[in-house]
Structure formats: structure tokens, C-alpha cells
Scaffold this motif. Structure first.
Motif, PDB file in Angstrom:
ATOM      1  N   GLU A   2       0.842  -1.186   0.000  1.00 44.51           N
ATOM      2  CA  GLU A   2       0.000   0.000   0.000  1.00 44.51           C
ATOM      3  C   GLU A   2       0.883   1.244   0.000  1.00 44.51           C
ATOM      4  N   ASN A   3       0.343   2.333  -0.521  1.00 41.43           N
ATOM      5  CA  ASN A   3       1.098   3.585  -0.501  1.00 41.43           C
ATOM      6  C   ASN A   3       1.317   4.020   0.941  1.00 41.43           C
ATOM      7  N   PRO A   4       2.549   4.408   1.283  1.00 45.61           N
ATOM      8  CA  PRO A   4       2.849   4.807   2.653  1.00 45.61           C
ATOM      9  C   PRO A   4       2.139   6.093   3.067  1.00 45.61           C
ATOM     10  N   ILE A   5       1.880   6.964   2.101  1.00 50.32           N
ATOM     11  CA  ILE A   5       1.225   8.243   2.365  1.00 50.32           C
ATOM     12  C   ILE A   5       0.032   8.360   1.432  1.00 50.32           C
ATOM     13  N   SER A   6      -1.098   8.812   1.964  1.00 56.63           N
ATOM     14  CA  SER A   6      -2.266   9.043   1.111  1.00 56.63           C
ATOM     15  C   SER A   6      -2.473  10.544   0.929  1.00 56.63           C
ATOM     16  N   ILE A   7      -3.114  10.877  -0.159  1.00 58.33           N
ATOM     17  CA  ILE A   7      -3.389  12.276  -0.491  1.00 58.33           C
ATOM     18  C   ILE A   7      -4.881  12.396  -0.755  1.00 58.33           C
ATOM     19  N   THR A   8      -5.546  13.317  -0.068  1.00 54.60           N
ATOM     20  CA  THR A   8      -6.978  13.512  -0.286  1.00 54.60           C
ATOM     21  C   THR A   8      -7.203  14.164  -1.650  1.00 54.60           C
ATOM     22  N   ASP A   9      -8.453  14.116  -2.106  1.00 53.99           N
ATOM     23  CA  ASP A   9      -8.787  14.725  -3.395  1.00 53.99           C
ATOM     24  C   ASP A   9      -8.500  16.224  -3.401  1.00 53.99           C
ATOM     25  N   SER A  10      -8.817  16.911  -2.301  1.00 47.49           N
ATOM     26  CA  SER A  10      -8.584  18.361  -2.257  1.00 47.49           C
ATOM     27  C   SER A  10      -7.086  18.682  -2.268  1.00 47.49           C
ATOM     28  N   ALA A  11      -6.275  17.857  -1.594  1.00 49.57           N
ATOM     29  CA  ALA A  11      -4.823  18.076  -1.616  1.00 49.57           C
ATOM     30  C   ALA A  11      -4.262  17.781  -3.004  1.00 49.57           C
ATOM     31  N   ILE A  57      12.247   6.341  -2.029  1.00 50.53           N
ATOM     32  CA  ILE A  57      11.167   5.457  -2.438  1.00 50.53           C
ATOM     33  C   ILE A  57      10.264   6.333  -3.286  1.00 50.53           C
ATOM     34  N   GLU A  58       9.847   5.807  -4.430  1.00 49.58           N
ATOM     35  CA  GLU A  58       9.043   6.591  -5.360  1.00 49.58           C
ATOM     36  C   GLU A  58       7.786   5.806  -5.702  1.00 49.58           C
ATOM     37  N   TYR A  59       6.649   6.458  -5.662  1.00 52.05           N
ATOM     38  CA  TYR A  59       5.390   5.830  -6.065  1.00 52.05           C
ATOM     39  C   TYR A  59       4.444   6.903  -6.574  1.00 52.05           C
ATOM     40  N   GLU A  60       3.304   6.476  -7.064  1.00 53.23           N
ATOM     41  CA  GLU A  60       2.340   7.423  -7.614  1.00 53.23           C
ATOM     42  C   GLU A  60       0.978   7.197  -6.974  1.00 53.23           C
ATOM     43  N   THR A  61       0.320   8.282  -6.635  1.00 54.39           N
ATOM     44  CA  THR A  61      -1.040   8.220  -6.112  1.00 54.39           C
ATOM     45  C   THR A  61      -1.839   9.396  -6.674  1.00 54.39           C
ATOM     46  N   LEU A  67       7.883  11.278  -3.700  1.00 48.35           N
ATOM     47  CA  LEU A  67       9.216  10.843  -3.286  1.00 48.35           C
ATOM     48  C   LEU A  67       9.325  10.905  -1.767  1.00 48.35           C
ATOM     49  N   ILE A  68       9.907   9.854  -1.194  1.00 47.49           N
ATOM     50  CA  ILE A  68      10.174   9.824   0.242  1.00 47.49           C
ATOM     51  C   ILE A  68      11.572   9.252   0.436  1.00 47.49           C
ATOM     52  N   GLU A  69      12.384   9.937   1.212  1.00 45.19           N
ATOM     53  CA  GLU A  69      13.709   9.415   1.531  1.00 45.19           C
ATOM     54  C   GLU A  69      13.542   8.183   2.422  1.00 45.19           C
ATOM     55  N   LYS A  70      14.209   7.099   2.047  1.00 50.16           N
ATOM     56  CA  LYS A  70      14.035   5.822   2.762  1.00 50.16           C
ATOM     57  C   LYS A  70      14.229   5.955   4.263  1.00 50.16           C
ATOM     58  N   ARG A  71      15.217   6.735   4.694  1.00 52.62           N
ATOM     59  CA  ARG A  71      15.495   6.822   6.130  1.00 52.62           C
ATOM     60  C   ARG A  71      14.426   7.598   6.893  1.00 52.62           C
ATOM     61  N   GLN A  72      13.536   8.295   6.171  1.00 57.65           N
ATOM     62  CA  GLN A  72      12.455   9.032   6.825  1.00 57.65           C
ATOM     63  C   GLN A  72      11.126   8.279   6.802  1.00 57.65           C
ATOM     64  N   MET A  74       9.850   5.685   8.275  1.00 57.43           N
ATOM     65  CA  MET A  74       9.164   5.293   9.511  1.00 57.43           C
ATOM     66  C   MET A  74       8.398   6.455  10.152  1.00 57.43           C
ATOM     67  N   PHE A  75       8.817   7.690   9.886  1.00 56.18           N
ATOM     68  CA  PHE A  75       8.130   8.852  10.442  1.00 56.18           C
ATOM     69  C   PHE A  75       6.908   9.245   9.607  1.00 56.18           C
ATOM     70  N   LEU A  76       6.859   8.754   8.382  1.00 52.72           N
ATOM     71  CA  LEU A  76       5.832   9.200   7.443  1.00 52.72           C
ATOM     72  C   LEU A  76       4.762   8.156   7.147  1.00 52.72           C
ATOM     73  N   LEU A  77       4.970   6.920   7.590  1.00 49.15           N
ATOM     74  CA  LEU A  77       3.991   5.869   7.332  1.00 49.15           C
ATOM     75  C   LEU A  77       2.616   6.257   7.867  1.00 49.15           C
ATOM     76  N   ASP A  78       1.594   5.914   7.108  1.00 50.40           N
ATOM     77  CA  ASP A  78       0.196   6.164   7.487  1.00 50.40           C
ATOM     78  C   ASP A  78      -0.120   7.649   7.638  1.00 50.40           C
ATOM     79  N   LEU A  79       0.556   8.479   6.875  1.00 43.02           N
ATOM     80  CA  LEU A  79       0.294   9.914   6.884  1.00 43.02           C
ATOM     81  C   LEU A  79      -0.698  10.235   5.766  1.00 43.02           C
ATOM     82  N   GLU A  80      -1.627  11.112   6.057  1.00 50.21           N
ATOM     83  CA  GLU A  80      -2.564  11.588   5.042  1.00 50.21           C
ATOM     84  C   GLU A  80      -2.325  13.079   4.858  1.00 50.21           C
ATOM     85  N   ILE A  81      -2.171  13.481   3.610  1.00 46.90           N
ATOM     86  CA  ILE A  81      -2.004  14.896   3.293  1.00 46.90           C
ATOM     87  C   ILE A  81      -3.355  15.417   2.817  1.00 46.90           C
ATOM     88  N   ASP A  82      -3.827  16.454   3.478  1.00 43.26           N
ATOM     89  CA  ASP A  82      -5.109  17.065   3.136  1.00 43.26           C
ATOM     90  C   ASP A  82      -4.855  18.542   2.848  1.00 43.26           C
TER      91      ASP A  82
END
Length: 100
Positions: A2-11, A57-61, A67-72, A74-82
Motif C-alpha cells: 500500500e502507498n505509505p502516504i495518502s493524499i486527499t482529493d482536495s490536496a 522510495i518513489e510511487y504514484e497516487t 518521493l520519500i527518503e528511505k530513512r524518513q 518510519m516517520f511518514l507511514l500512514d500519513l494523510e495529506i489534506d
């Protein structure tokens, strides 16, 4: 995975507006990061546009390359950007989404 970070439609809409209005060059993606101290609430999340590095780590949503730096990670998992656009404040909001 699963994508580590989700982005809402408005974001996603606001990110695409920024990409267009600021004429972000081809080959750049949304970089999500963290800066600041460890511990509870000491970290600040950051957004910007950057080119991919070997340590990313690179993915598309929602059509947005992220883009997320691999060493970061663990701090960003399950983050939602709104994105919130209220009368008195406007901007991106970061919410931790419980994976339980």
C-alpha cells in the motif's frame, strides 16, 4: 504494498494547481519529508518538489508522483495529506491515519 502516504482529493487538486501555476519542471515529483527533533510532536512535515535520488522510495497516487527518503519512511507511514481552504487559514494539513 500500500502507498505509505495518502493524499486527499482536495490536496491532490491543490498540488496539481501548484505544479501548473509554478511551472514545476518535467521530471520533478512531490517530496514529502520530515525535519526537526524526534519524540512526540517534535517533527515537522515538509512538502516540496524535487528530482528522485537513489535513496528515495518513489510511487504514484492520484496521478501525483511522490518521493520519500528511505530513512524518513518510519516517520511518514500512514500519513494523510489534506488541503484546507477556510476563511481565516489555507494550507496543507498532515494527519496520522491509524492503520489498526
Amino acid at each position: 504494498m500500500e502507498n505509505p502516504i495518502s493524499i486527499t482529493d482536495s490536496a491532490a487538486e491543490e498540488i496539481n494547481n501548484i505544479l501548473t501555476q509554478k511551472k514545476v519542471p518535467e521530471g520533478y515529483a512531490l517530496r514529502v519529508g520530515v525535519k526537526g527533533g524526534g519524540g512526540c510532536g517534535g517533527a515537522q512535515f515538509t512538502l516540496g518538489f524535487d528530482q528522485a535520488k537513489e535513496t528515495d522510495i518513489e510511487y504514484e497516487t492520484k496521478g501525483i508522483k511522490v518521493l520519500i527518503e528511505k530513512r524518513q519512511m518510519m516517520f511518514l507511514l500512514d500519513l494523510e495529506i489534506d488541503f484546507e481552504d477556510r476563511r481565516d487559514e489555507r494550507g496543507f494539513v498532515f494527519n496520522k491515519v491509524s492503520a489498526q
